[in-house]
Design a protein around this motif. Structure first.
Motif, PDB file in Angstrom:
ATOM      1  N   GLY A  29      -5.274   2.383   3.620  1.00  0.00           N
ATOM      2  CA  GLY A  29      -6.044   2.440   2.398  1.00  0.00           C
ATOM      3  C   GLY A  29      -7.356   1.686   2.442  1.00  0.00           C
ATOM      4  N   THR A  75      -7.998   6.638   5.167  1.00  0.00           N
ATOM      5  CA  THR A  75      -7.462   7.233   3.947  1.00  0.00           C
ATOM      6  C   THR A  75      -6.193   8.026   4.263  1.00  0.00           C
ATOM      7  OG1 THR A  75      -8.683   9.314   4.143  1.00  0.00           O
ATOM      8  CG2 THR A  75      -9.812   7.463   3.060  1.00  0.00           C
ATOM      9  N   THR A  99       0.347  12.908  -6.409  1.00  0.00           N
ATOM     10  CA  THR A  99      -0.439  12.056  -5.524  1.00  0.00           C
ATOM     11  C   THR A  99      -0.167  12.384  -4.053  1.00  0.00           C
ATOM     12  OG1 THR A  99       1.280  10.339  -5.413  1.00  0.00           O
ATOM     13  CG2 THR A  99      -0.364  10.122  -7.144  1.00  0.00           C
ATOM     14  N   THR A 120      -2.478   6.290  -8.590  1.00  0.00           N
ATOM     15  CA  THR A 120      -3.669   7.130  -8.660  1.00  0.00           C
ATOM     16  C   THR A 120      -4.907   6.241  -8.814  1.00  0.00           C
ATOM     17  OG1 THR A 120      -3.646   7.347 -11.070  1.00  0.00           O
ATOM     18  CG2 THR A 120      -2.307   8.917  -9.795  1.00  0.00           C
ATOM     19  N   ASP A 121      -6.068   6.816  -8.533  1.00  0.00           N
ATOM     20  CA  ASP A 121      -7.323   6.078  -8.709  1.00  0.00           C
ATOM     21  C   ASP A 121      -7.490   5.637 -10.164  1.00  0.00           C
ATOM     22  OD1 ASP A 121      -7.938   6.365  -6.040  1.00  0.00           O
ATOM     23  OD2 ASP A 121      -9.240   8.109  -6.349  1.00  0.00           O
ATOM     24  N   ALA A 122      -7.121   6.510 -11.092  1.00  0.00           N
ATOM     25  CA  ALA A 122      -7.241   6.182 -12.514  1.00  0.00           C
ATOM     26  C   ALA A 122      -6.342   5.003 -12.882  1.00  0.00           C
ATOM     27  CB  ALA A 122      -6.894   7.406 -13.361  1.00  0.00           C
ATOM     28  N   GLU A 123      -5.137   4.988 -12.345  1.00  0.00           N
ATOM     29  CA  GLU A 123      -4.222   3.874 -12.616  1.00  0.00           C
ATOM     30  C   GLU A 123      -4.742   2.577 -12.030  1.00  0.00           C
ATOM     31  OE1 GLU A 123       0.028   6.349 -12.799  1.00  0.00           O
ATOM     32  OE2 GLU A 123      -0.780   5.668 -10.868  1.00  0.00           O
ATOM     33  N   LEU A 124      -5.252   2.650 -10.804  1.00  0.00           N
ATOM     34  CA  LEU A 124      -5.743   1.450 -10.136  1.00  0.00           C
ATOM     35  C   LEU A 124      -6.904   0.809 -10.893  1.00  0.00           C
ATOM     36  CD1 LEU A 124      -5.599   2.638  -6.419  1.00  0.00           C
ATOM     37  CD2 LEU A 124      -4.256   0.779  -7.424  1.00  0.00           C
ATOM     38  N   LYS A 125      -7.758   1.630 -11.487  1.00  0.00           N
ATOM     39  CA  LYS A 125      -8.903   1.100 -12.226  1.00  0.00           C
ATOM     40  C   LYS A 125      -8.463   0.323 -13.465  1.00  0.00           C
ATOM     41  CE  LYS A 125     -12.180   4.689 -10.771  1.00  0.00           C
ATOM     42  NZ  LYS A 125     -12.984   5.865 -11.194  1.00  0.00           N
ATOM     43  N   SER A 178       0.793  -1.233   0.000  1.00  0.00           N
ATOM     44  CA  SER A 178       0.000   0.000   0.000  1.00  0.00           C
ATOM     45  C   SER A 178       0.823   1.280   0.000  1.00  0.00           C
ATOM     46  CB  SER A 178      -0.961   0.013   1.194  1.00  0.00           C
ATOM     47  OG  SER A 178      -0.257  -0.123   2.419  1.00  0.00           O
TER      48      SER A 178
END
Length: 281
Positions: free
Chosen positions: A41, A45, A259, A15-20, A10
């Motif tokens: 995580g 947060t 980030t 980023t959230d976009a990368e994780l998706k 963790s």
């Protein structure tokens, strides 16, 4: 062909976009505030951690995932015959890599554990490349070679603005911390394979500004080709935003990612610290 699955921890600061977009398993570290335990995580947060840390009289403690947790993850992922490549933060900061290595020896399937010798977006750079290649016909050895290439071309620098966490953690004495705070001492460092090296320190933000500027001007004058620039911060202060803006202006054609950094890193650096991670071509 044997499938290859990627695991990390963790501190990766994706980023959230990368994780998706990624087919990735993240094993979280643990955080303890006196009598409260959190899963990084999952139950707290990064933003919540900063707030809670600022209100705490004692330094929060972080701990690596247990060997048993890693074994469970590895056995689950390799149960279909897949190979796991597990990439983790540097042992300069955490014992996570040691737990992962021991778990790999106990796991039923084929698990390769990699010490990234990085953290945050430095770790992310290796994970992103591994995930990309895992979706191709690349072999395990080819992916491991590429991970090493990314490591060799990635450089991480960071500042420490408030020394309170270094005092609480026993890394500097209370007396030295008091003097440093009274003198408004700031520190600029580089993470190497084996340690954190102090590049510069001095009174006020000028010393930090100086080293961020020197680094930026060095890349501009040297002509070194840059693939990506990342910033990972423990609070987006006006100073941090100004540094980020200066790099965006100087390198308009280079992708720059910003980030919030992980609680594990923030525990060591304190609030308002920021790292810059540069991957060269």
């Amino acid at each position: 062909m044997t499938a290859i699955k990627i695991v990390t921890d963790s501190t990766v600061d994706l980023t959230d976009a990368e994780l998706k977009k990624l087919d990735l398993t993240i094993v979280p570290l643990n955080i303890n505030f006196e009598h409260e335990n959190f899963i990084d995580g999952v139950t707290i947060t990064k933003e919540e951690f900063i707030k809670k840390m600022s209100e705490s009289q004692t330094l929060p403690k972080t701990s690596q995932p247990s060997i048993g947790e890693f074994v469970e993850v590895y056995n689950d992922l390799t149960s279909d015959g897949s190979t796991v490549i597990s990439i983790h933060l540097t042992d300069v900061i955490s014992g996570t890599i040691n737990a992962a290595q021991q778990a790999a020896q106990l796991a039923d399937g084929d698990v390769r554990v990699i010490n990234s010798k990085m953290t945050s977006r430095g770790l992310a750079r290796q994970v992103l490349r591994a995930c990309e290649l895992s979706q191709t016909d690349a072999s395990v050895s080819e992916i491991l070679t590429e991970i090493q290439k990314v490591h060799d071309k990635t450089f991480l620098y960071l500042d420490v603005i408030h020394l309170d966490n270094l005092v609480k953690g026993g890394r500097i004495s209370k007396a030295a911390g008091l003097i440093s705070n009274l003198l408004n001492i700031k520190v600029f460092m580089q993470l190497t394979d084996t340690t954190l090296v102090t590049i510069g320190k001095g009174r006020g933000m000028k010393v930090v500004q100086k080293h961020f500027d020197l680094l930026r001007k060095d890349y501009l004058s040297s002509g070194k080709a840059i693939k990506a620039i990342d910033f990972a911060h423990a609070g987006l202060s006006q100073f941090n935003q100004a540094i980020i803006d200066s790099y965006k202006k100087s390198f308009p054609n280079i992708p720059i990612t910003v980030t919030f950094t992980s609680p594990v890193i923030t525990t060591h650096t304190g609030a308002d610290a920021m790292a810059i991670i540069i991957e060269e071509l």
